[in-house]
Design a protein around this motif. Structure first.
Motif, PDB file in Angstrom:
ATOM      1  N   ILE A   6       0.794  -1.246  -0.142  1.00  0.00           N
ATOM      2  CA  ILE A   6      -0.148  -0.066   0.090  1.00  0.00           C
ATOM      3  C   ILE A   6       0.985   1.203   0.011  1.00  0.00           C
ATOM      4  O   ILE A   6       1.702   1.554   1.001  1.00  0.00           O
ATOM      5  CB  ILE A   6      -1.005  -0.083   1.284  1.00  0.00           C
ATOM      6  CG1 ILE A   6      -1.831  -1.081   1.195  1.00  0.00           C
ATOM      7  CG2 ILE A   6      -1.633   1.399   1.153  1.00  0.00           C
ATOM      8  CD1 ILE A   6      -2.903  -1.214   2.239  1.00  0.00           C
ATOM      9  N   ARG A   7       0.708   2.071  -1.129  1.00  0.00           N
ATOM     10  CA  ARG A   7       1.474   3.055  -1.417  1.00  0.00           C
ATOM     11  C   ARG A   7       0.883   4.522  -0.775  1.00  0.00           C
ATOM     12  O   ARG A   7       1.370   5.465  -0.357  1.00  0.00           O
ATOM     13  CB  ARG A   7       2.136   3.210  -2.735  1.00  0.00           C
ATOM     14  CG  ARG A   7       2.827   2.031  -3.321  1.00  0.00           C
ATOM     15  CD  ARG A   7       2.752   1.856  -4.609  1.00  0.00           C
ATOM     16  NE  ARG A   7       1.325   1.846  -5.172  1.00  0.00           N
ATOM     17  CZ  ARG A   7       1.175   1.783  -6.432  1.00  0.00           C
ATOM     18  NH1 ARG A   7       1.963   1.722  -7.452  1.00  0.00           N
ATOM     19  NH2 ARG A   7      -0.155   1.642  -6.904  1.00  0.00           N
ATOM     20  N   THR A   8      -0.408   4.273  -1.319  1.00  0.00           N
ATOM     21  CA  THR A   8      -1.322   5.511  -1.055  1.00  0.00           C
ATOM     22  C   THR A   8      -2.473   5.259  -0.333  1.00  0.00           C
ATOM     23  O   THR A   8      -3.317   4.347  -0.741  1.00  0.00           O
ATOM     24  CB  THR A   8      -1.222   6.291  -2.438  1.00  0.00           C
ATOM     25  OG1 THR A   8      -2.048   5.308  -3.258  1.00  0.00           O
ATOM     26  CG2 THR A   8      -0.355   6.911  -2.863  1.00  0.00           C
ATOM     27  N   ARG A 136      -1.058  -2.285  10.447  1.00  0.00           N
ATOM     28  CA  ARG A 136      -0.085  -1.344   9.802  1.00  0.00           C
ATOM     29  C   ARG A 136      -0.339  -0.068  10.744  1.00  0.00           C
ATOM     30  O   ARG A 136      -1.348   0.411  11.269  1.00  0.00           O
ATOM     31  CB  ARG A 136      -0.424  -0.797   8.510  1.00  0.00           C
ATOM     32  CG  ARG A 136       0.473   0.082   7.750  1.00  0.00           C
ATOM     33  CD  ARG A 136      -0.128   0.411   6.166  1.00  0.00           C
ATOM     34  NE  ARG A 136      -0.571  -0.771   5.581  1.00  0.00           N
ATOM     35  CZ  ARG A 136       0.368  -1.181   4.649  1.00  0.00           C
ATOM     36  NH1 ARG A 136       1.713  -0.945   4.617  1.00  0.00           N
ATOM     37  NH2 ARG A 136      -0.006  -2.419   4.101  1.00  0.00           N
ATOM     38  N   LEU A 137       0.797   0.731  10.861  1.00  0.00           N
ATOM     39  CA  LEU A 137       1.400   1.968  11.837  1.00  0.00           C
ATOM     40  C   LEU A 137       1.437   3.188  10.906  1.00  0.00           C
ATOM     41  O   LEU A 137       1.762   3.044   9.724  1.00  0.00           O
ATOM     42  CB  LEU A 137       2.263   1.932  12.556  1.00  0.00           C
ATOM     43  CG  LEU A 137       2.434   0.618  13.713  1.00  0.00           C
ATOM     44  CD1 LEU A 137       3.585   0.696  14.737  1.00  0.00           C
ATOM     45  CD2 LEU A 137       1.141   0.745  14.720  1.00  0.00           C
ATOM     46  N   SER A 138       0.840   4.275  11.285  1.00  0.00           N
ATOM     47  CA  SER A 138       1.189   5.481  10.841  1.00  0.00           C
ATOM     48  C   SER A 138       0.981   6.704  11.855  1.00  0.00           C
ATOM     49  O   SER A 138       1.121   6.366  13.122  1.00  0.00           O
ATOM     50  CB  SER A 138      -0.151   5.938   9.702  1.00  0.00           C
ATOM     51  OG  SER A 138       0.232   7.112   8.928  1.00  0.00           O
ATOM     52  N   LEU A 181       3.070   3.855   6.966  1.00  0.00           N
ATOM     53  CA  LEU A 181       2.821   4.897   5.980  1.00  0.00           C
ATOM     54  C   LEU A 181       3.265   6.302   6.791  1.00  0.00           C
ATOM     55  O   LEU A 181       2.980   6.577   7.957  1.00  0.00           O
ATOM     56  CB  LEU A 181       1.374   5.064   5.640  1.00  0.00           C
ATOM     57  CG  LEU A 181       0.994   3.604   4.779  1.00  0.00           C
ATOM     58  CD1 LEU A 181      -0.645   4.176   4.548  1.00  0.00           C
ATOM     59  CD2 LEU A 181       1.700   3.524   3.748  1.00  0.00           C
ATOM     60  N   ASP A 182       4.005   7.013   5.958  1.00  0.00           N
ATOM     61  CA  ASP A 182       4.326   8.445   6.505  1.00  0.00           C
ATOM     62  C   ASP A 182       2.963   9.440   6.476  1.00  0.00           C
ATOM     63  O   ASP A 182       2.160   9.221   5.996  1.00  0.00           O
ATOM     64  CB  ASP A 182       5.401   9.001   5.746  1.00  0.00           C
ATOM     65  CG  ASP A 182       6.163  10.055   6.313  1.00  0.00           C
ATOM     66  OD1 ASP A 182       5.715  10.226   7.651  1.00  0.00           O
ATOM     67  OD2 ASP A 182       7.299  10.533   5.884  1.00  0.00           O
ATOM     68  N   SER A 183       3.243  10.314   7.397  1.00  0.00           N
ATOM     69  CA  SER A 183       1.899  11.282   7.596  1.00  0.00           C
ATOM     70  C   SER A 183       1.790  12.026   6.228  1.00  0.00           C
ATOM     71  O   SER A 183       2.340  12.127   5.311  1.00  0.00           O
ATOM     72  CB  SER A 183       2.848  12.267   8.552  1.00  0.00           C
ATOM     73  OG  SER A 183       1.676  13.214   9.182  1.00  0.00           O
ATOM     74  N   VAL A 184       0.741  12.944   6.349  1.00  0.00           N
ATOM     75  CA  VAL A 184       0.129  13.669   5.139  1.00  0.00           C
ATOM     76  C   VAL A 184       1.237  14.770   4.814  1.00  0.00           C
ATOM     77  O   VAL A 184       1.959  15.335   5.781  1.00  0.00           O
ATOM     78  CB  VAL A 184      -1.084  14.182   5.538  1.00  0.00           C
ATOM     79  CG1 VAL A 184      -1.910  12.992   5.764  1.00  0.00           C
ATOM     80  CG2 VAL A 184      -1.100  15.285   6.531  1.00  0.00           C
ATOM     81  N   GLY A 208       4.663   4.109   2.147  1.00  0.00           N
ATOM     82  CA  GLY A 208       4.074   5.108   1.395  1.00  0.00           C
ATOM     83  C   GLY A 208       3.645   6.370   2.178  1.00  0.00           C
ATOM     84  O   GLY A 208       4.260   6.315   3.248  1.00  0.00           O
ATOM     85  N   LEU A 209       2.561   6.797   1.919  1.00  0.00           N
ATOM     86  CA  LEU A 209       2.010   7.871   2.532  1.00  0.00           C
ATOM     87  C   LEU A 209       0.495   8.012   2.721  1.00  0.00           C
ATOM     88  O   LEU A 209      -0.241   7.321   1.758  1.00  0.00           O
ATOM     89  CB  LEU A 209       2.571   9.341   1.697  1.00  0.00           C
ATOM     90  CG  LEU A 209       3.719  10.273   2.206  1.00  0.00           C
ATOM     91  CD1 LEU A 209       4.798   9.314   1.555  1.00  0.00           C
ATOM     92  CD2 LEU A 209       3.843  11.437   1.651  1.00  0.00           C
TER      93      LEU A 209
END
Length: 275
Positions: A6-8, A136-138, A181-184, A208-209
């Motif tokens: 999952i990239r986006t 998954r974490l973000s 996933l990175d933050s917005v 991804g983000l």
């Protein structure tokens, strides 16, 4: 939905249900219908009603839902809606601060993506990552920065946030979770800056983000895609490794198990089948 690649993950507010099909058509890997930050307090009930109507009318759709935080009055009802619909493929739990909060959310029967947005959540990250049901974490850089008192957008702030990113990567690996996933990236018009941020996240090991605008999806995908030279190298490595030798040479460079692993990850990121 592929839980590993999952990239986006594109947010769309539940107050604008007409935008959900449009978001699903952007090519984003997942769409997150937001009941939390994008929804004013006076519109919380309306937003949840909109979500349920969309889910009932589109049983073939697959979305994630960002519910309100565990301490919010609407949290339990938000989770109840998620539990009722097979179209909900997962739940984002904002402002996650404990494993107990994650466990209660996971009782809805959906995979949980905790979002770390406070010092307390960061301090309990190991337990949060290891909680049953987490996929998954973000993290939320703006909320976390506010809680820590850092000056958002400065070099000093990024040094602190990079430590949070390291913690997410470490705990994700230890708990056997999918890549975080990175933050917005909040500057919607700055697509060059988005590409730079995405490249940095990629190089740090993020999958991804989180995205807040459809225009960001293609930029993130393009930045994360290995270039032709990288893919050709990866294919040569795996082809040479088919002999079964533990150590061999490709392009004059020694190749061993970690290098083979990097080649495999490049091909997986490109969506190519592995030999």
């Amino acid at each position: 939905m592929n839980s590993n690649i999952i990239r986006t993950a594109l947010f769309v507010p539940a107050t604008r249900p007409e935008r959900i099909p449009k978001a699903l058509a952007t090519g984003a890997d997942v769409v997150i219908v937001d009941l939390e930050d994008a929804v004013a307090e006076s519109q919380k009930l309306e937003a949840r009603t909109n979500l349920e109507a969309f889910l009932a009318g589109n049983p073939q759709a697959r979305v994630l839902v960002r519910v309100n935080a565990a301490t919010h009055a609407q949290h339990v009802e938000d989770l109840a809606v998620c539990a009722r619909h097979a179209s909900v493929a997962g739940v984002l739990l904002p402002k996650a601060e404990s494993a107990a909060q994650v466990t209660r959310a996971a009782a809805c029967g959906k995979p949980i993506w905790p979002i770390v947005e406070s010092a307390r959540g960061l301090a309990d990250l190991a337990a949060i990552a290891a909680a049953e049901g987490v996929e998954r974490l973000s993290f939320g850089a703006l909320d976390l920065g506010l809680d820590l008192g850092i000056a958002s957008g400065t070099a000093g702030a990024e040094r602190i946030l990079d430590q949070a990113r390291y913690a997410l990567l470490l705990q994700s690996r230890l708990a056997g979770l999918a890549a975080p996933l990175d933050s917005v990236f909040p500057d919607i018009k700055n697509l060059h800056g988005l590409a730079e941020t995405t490249a940095a996240a990629r190089d740090m090991g993020f999958g991804g983000l989180l995205c807040i605008h459809p225009s960001q999806v293609a930029v993130v995908h393009e930045t994360l895609m290995p270039d032709a030279e990288e893919l050709a190298w990866a294919q040569r490595v795996l082809a040479a490794g088919a002999s079964g030798e533990g150590v061999f040479v490709v392009d004059g460079q020694m190749v061993d198990a970690p290098v083979v692993g990097r080649a495999r990850r490049l091909l997986q990121r490109a969506g190519q089948a592995l030999p």
